[in-house]
Scaffold this active site. Structure first.
Site, PDB file in Angstrom:
ATOM      1  CB  THR A 129      -4.317  -9.769  -3.831  1.00  0.00           C
ATOM      2  OG1 THR A 129      -4.060  -8.564  -3.395  1.00  0.00           O
ATOM      3  CG2 THR A 129      -2.936 -10.752  -3.814  1.00  0.00           C
ATOM      4  CE  LYS A 158      -7.523  -8.586  -1.014  1.00  0.00           C
ATOM      5  NZ  LYS A 158      -7.473  -7.311  -0.743  1.00  0.00           N
ATOM      6  CE  LYS A 165      -2.756  -1.201  -8.663  1.00  0.00           C
ATOM      7  NZ  LYS A 165      -3.036  -2.597  -8.332  1.00  0.00           N
ATOM      8  CE  LYS A 188      -7.863  -3.005  -9.494  1.00  0.00           C
ATOM      9  NZ  LYS A 188      -7.319  -4.232  -9.317  1.00  0.00           N
ATOM     10  NE  ARG A 189      -2.398   3.816  -3.422  1.00  0.00           N
ATOM     11  CZ  ARG A 189      -1.604   4.237  -2.523  1.00  0.00           C
ATOM     12  NH1 ARG A 189      -1.241   3.580  -1.503  1.00  0.00           N
ATOM     13  NH2 ARG A 189      -0.769   5.350  -2.895  1.00  0.00           N
ATOM     14  CG  HIS A 248       6.224  -7.320  -4.252  1.00  0.00           C
ATOM     15  ND1 HIS A 248       4.634  -7.937  -4.246  1.00  0.00           N
ATOM     16  CD2 HIS A 248       6.631  -8.156  -3.433  1.00  0.00           C
ATOM     17  CE1 HIS A 248       4.932  -8.724  -3.164  1.00  0.00           C
ATOM     18  NE2 HIS A 248       5.981  -8.786  -2.579  1.00  0.00           N
TER      19      HIS A 248
HETATM   20  C1  LIG Z   1      -6.382  -6.520  -1.526  1.00  0.00           C
HETATM   21  C2  LIG Z   1      -6.214  -4.797  -1.323  1.00  0.00           C
HETATM   22  C3  LIG Z   1      -5.280  -4.288  -2.230  1.00  0.00           C
HETATM   23  C4  LIG Z   1      -4.814  -4.743  -3.592  1.00  0.00           C
HETATM   24  O1  LIG Z   1      -5.841  -4.822  -4.643  1.00  0.00           O
HETATM   25  P1  LIG Z   1      -5.216  -5.099  -6.183  1.00  0.00           P
HETATM   26  O2  LIG Z   1      -6.611  -4.777  -6.735  1.00  0.00           O
HETATM   27  O3  LIG Z   1      -4.689  -6.364  -6.039  1.00  0.00           O
HETATM   28  O4  LIG Z   1      -4.567  -3.734  -6.317  1.00  0.00           O
HETATM   29  C5  LIG Z   1      -5.183  -2.872  -2.085  1.00  0.00           C
HETATM   30  N1  LIG Z   1      -5.620  -2.376  -0.954  1.00  0.00           N
HETATM   31  C6  LIG Z   1      -6.517  -3.039  -0.065  1.00  0.00           C
HETATM   32  C7  LIG Z   1      -7.090  -2.290   0.967  1.00  0.00           C
HETATM   33  C8  LIG Z   1      -6.695  -4.239  -0.123  1.00  0.00           C
HETATM   34  O5  LIG Z   1      -7.479  -4.989   0.633  1.00  0.00           O
END
Ligand SMILES: *Cc1c(COP(=O)(O)O)cnc(C)c1O
Length: 802
Positions: free
Chosen positions: A647, A651, A545, A539-540, A348
């Site tokens: 991911t 979404k 990022k 996101k985190r 990862h």
């Molecule tokens: C999908 C998801 C992530 C991953 O998000 P990225 O933008 O790919 O870093 C992190 N936290 C939650 C709660 C998510 O649903």
């Protein structure tokens, strides 16, 4: 259903209707729904053995599940039935759904991937177990006080978990420490027996995972740590009431807490214990089952596929070898064949500092027999390498399982690599970079072992459940086929040119934005206009990022609006949400900066509400499910080469948000699928990033070239947003001016321009809607059903019943 819920309320919860609160209705409803799942579940588990099917075992230290009530009702097709039953009882189903705590047994993308994969495995009727840890406390709760993140323990089990079945009879002993004895075996070859000093029990808790249309049910088995002896009676009787419990506390600490970090190894003994704890429990569990059904272990690779989600369970390689060699007296070569044939590993990360390594002395102390086995694996591995490449000592050093350069550490990535028959990255770009960077030498030695499996998301959760409005519109327009075959979404393509459909699509988005606006008002007190462009960065919080890049653009935009207040600006709401690892000070400072900017911008009357900045606290799956359907613009702006896949990007695009992003991770493939006209790509490429870094890049070069950037930085550095502490961001700005490792300044101008293109498109609603629709229409490929099908066919070699 109504009677079933009432019976649960009365006899399982011991509550009267009059006394029941929303949480009680949730428990009663969940128990009633669970009853329907149990029989198919037991049937499916039984038939996997009677038919001799190969089973998939997904080993993951994290499962970021979120809530299950709506998912289970929806997958079982009983949403309407439950809604009607509850409404007869005078209860609002939405409130009941909202009363479920999030199961946040993960940090971010890696854990959420595991949850999406479990759902897809069940939806595809592939017999599978998920194995992980039942943490008492999942990811911390983020509370913002005066703009700063504070962490509080999250207590998801406080009122009980209606989905799980405790299995106190399924408990495995997990050893730590002690010594290894060498005995004479029957035929004169030595046998090794590990005599651990400490034992901890791993107790199983099972959650049924229901697939789409209730076709199949799998098991998520999470392990909880228990001390073999709950209490030392002698100490207690002596009056040492606390000491009598100390061993129990020590043992149970193993499953107490999820480590709040997804990007750097915590150099903590407890973390290594967690990894071995669940890996060993899961292996013992599946081996016992296999031996019971099939007799010996030679057939393990034919009946079992173990997938390691990152290196956290990599110790499985040594533990499986130990069980085969020491407990089952299998010869080395045969044990190695079985191990490699059974295991595969998903990488990862490319960040060298995030590749796990453990100090050899710690391993020797905690897992002495495993360390011996790792040495033997390494000796055989290095011998093969030096036979093939005589005299190449650099190569030997690079591919060794032991890193000799930083005080002898075991490289868990290399251990997982040699012990697996397949190693995969999680996007095309990432897999390619794996071959060129971290595993370059391994790839030369084992050509063909590295393969790509681009991540995906579970469409049931990330479209059907979180966006019922869009789902209904799509179903009414192109029929229900996409519910079972996500590729069928392409039938929406021609509708992108249809004015009527565009306006219906826009209406759905508008309703979702109104719901988010209400949530923003409730959570932060900020009023936002649902007609504005909702620009979402969730996101985190991490430097790679680049929330900082977005914040700089926010400041620059704010400065421009103030300079020319009468220009025809497009109203925009910048929405941020995400948690920073508790020890990651710079990420926490970025959260504070977002709040400082929000405070100043939102209060400034000169900008006439053209720009609003919002930080929504405590990002988790349930919050994501509200934000994502309401997003117009998806920020995917990581430094190229640093996001393995992402991911969140999938979404958002699926829900009709346009992406502004770099050529990083799965953005590259999203660009390919949605088409260059329907995505805003900017910034340096991976190669350009690498070249800048080699050249001794300094942020000042870009700042000198962009007065706009210079001004934005100057206003942050001089305390425009932090008058009470003008030097708060001095160090942060200094870092950007100097080495700027994440190339925020280098990408600023290109990002600023891309944002102006976004505005220009937004000012032509027809064009915007067309592109948004084409995003939804072209995202079918990113279903985790596709990803899992590829794993099944190319790595696990199990049939996909569909
Ligand atoms: C999908 C998801 C992530 C991953 O998000 P990225 O933008 O790919 O870093 C992190 N936290 C939650 C709660 C998510 O649903």
């Amino acid at each position: 259903m109504r009677d079933a819920i009432l019976r649960k309320l009365t006899y399982d919860l011991g509550k009267s209707r009059a006394a029941a609160v929303d949480r009680d209705w949730f428990m009663a409803t969940a128990l009633a729904v669970r009853d329907r799942v149990v029989e198919p579940w037991l049937n499916d588990m039984r038939s996997a053995y009677t038919t001799g099917q190969k089973q998939v075992y997904y080993f993951s230290l994290e499962f970021l599940i979120g809530r299950l009530l709506r998912e289970n009702m929806s997958n079982f097709g009983m949403v309407e039935e439950v809604r009607a039953a509850l409404s007869e009882l005078g209860v609002d189903v939405a409130k009941v759904i909202d009363s479920e705590p999030d199961a946040a047994l993960g940090n971010g993308g890696l854990g959420r991937l595991a949850a999406c994969f479990m759902e897809s495995l069940a939806s595809l009727s592939i017999p599978a177990f998920g194995y992980g840890i039942r943490y008492d406390h999942g990811l911390f709760k983020q509370i913002i006080r005066h703009g700063w993140q504070e962490e509080f323990p999250e207590d998801w089990l406080q009122f009980g978990n209606p989905w799980e079945f405790a299995r106190p009879e399924i408990a495995h002993s997990i050893g730590f420490g002690g010594t290894v004895e060498e005995l004479d075996g029957e035929d004169g070859t030595p046998r090794h027996v590990w005599k651990p000093a400490d034992l901890v029990l791993a107790v199983a808790y099972d959650t049924p995972i229901l697939g789409w249309r209730g076709k199949h049910v799998n098991t998520l088995r999470l392990w909880s740590a228990r001390a073999p002896d709950p209490l030392r009676i002698d100490a207690f009787n002596r009056g040492d009431h606390i000491g009598a419990l100390s061993e129990r506390m020590r043992a149970e600490a193993i499953s107490r807490l999820l480590y709040p970090s997804d990007d750097s190894p915590e150099g903590l003994e407890l973390r290594l214990k967690q990894e071995f704890f669940f890996s060993s429990a899961a292996l013992q569990d599946l081996i016992r089952r296999h031996v019971r059904v099939y007799g010996g272990l030679e057939s393990l690779p034919d009946k079992v596929a173990i997938q390691l989600n990152d290196t956290h369970p990599a110790i499985v390689v040594a533990e499986l070898m130990r069980i085969l060699l020491d407990d089952h007296a299998m010869p080395w070569a045969e044990a190695w064949r079985v191990t490699q044939g059974t295991i595969s590993y998903t990488n990862h990360t490319l960040l060298p500092e995030a590749l796990e390594t453990w100090p050899v002395p710690l391993m020797e102390r905690l897992l002495p027999r495993h360390m011996q086995i790792i040495y033997i694996i390494n000796a055989a591995h290095l011998e093969a390498v030096s036979t093939a490449h005589p005299g190449n000592f650099d190569l030997l050093g690079a591919v060794s399982l032991i890193d000799e350069s930083h005080g002898r550490r075991v490289r868990m990535g290399n251990l997982a690599f040699v012990g697996s028959h397949k190693v995969n990255g999680v996007s095309a770009l990432h897999s390619d970079l794996l071959k060129k960077t971290v595993f370059r030498d391994m790839n030369t030695l084992f050509p063909g072992r590295i393969t790509n499996k681009t991540n995906g998301i579970a469409f049931r959760r990330w479209l059907q459940q979180c966006n019922p409005g869009l789902t209904a519109l799509v179903r009414d327009s192109i029929g229900p086929e996409f519910l079972d075959r996500p590729d069928a979404l392409t039938a929406l393509r021609p509708l992108a040119a249809d004015g009527g459909f565009r306006s219906s699509f826009a209406q759905v988005k508008r309703a979702n934005k109104e719901a988010l606006a209400a949530l923003i008002r409730r959570e932060t007190g900020i009023r936002v206009d649902p007609a504005a462009l909702f620009d979402v960065h969730i996101k985190r919080i991490h430097e790679y990022k680049r929330q900082l890049l977005n914040l700089l653009e926010t400041v620059a935009l704010y400065n421009e609006i103030r300079a020319q207040p009468q220009k025809d600006w497009q109203p925009r709401v910048k929405i941020f949400s995400g948690k920073a690892a508790a020890s990651y000070h710079r990420a926490k400072l970025i959260i504070k900066l977002a709040h400082d900017i929000a405070r100043t911008v939102n209060r400034d009357p000169t900008q006439r509400d053209l720009l609003k900045v919002v930080f929504l606290p405590n990002y988790n799956v349930s919050l994501a499910e509200v934000i994502i359907p309401a997003a117009d613009l998806s920020e995917q702006i990581s430094t190229a080469g640093m996001e393995a896949s992402g991911t969140g990007n999938m979404k958002l695009a699926l829900n009709g948000a346009m992406t502004i992003g770099t050529m990083d991770g799965a953005n590259v493939e999203i660009h390919e699928h949605v088409g260059a006209e329907n995505i805003f790509i900017f910034g340096l490429t991976t190669e350009e990033v690498a070249a800048r870094r080699l050249d001794g890049w300094r942020g000042q070069y870009s700042i000198d070239a962009s007065p706009r950037l210079a001004q934005a930085l100057e206003s942050i550095a001089s305390g425009v947003f932090s008058a009470e502490d003008p030097h708060r961001y001095g160090e942060l700005v200094h870092m950007l001016r100097e080495h700027d490792h994440f190339l925020v300044t280098a990408d600023f101008a290109s990002y600023f321009d891309a944002q102006r293109q976004v505005e220009s498109r937004w000012s032509k609603p027809d064009e915007w809607q067309q592109s948004a629709i084409l995003n939804t229409a072209n995202m079918g490929w990113f279903s985790s059903d596709r990803t899992i099908t590829e794993y099944a066919q190319e790595i696990w070699r199990v049939p996909v019943p569909g």
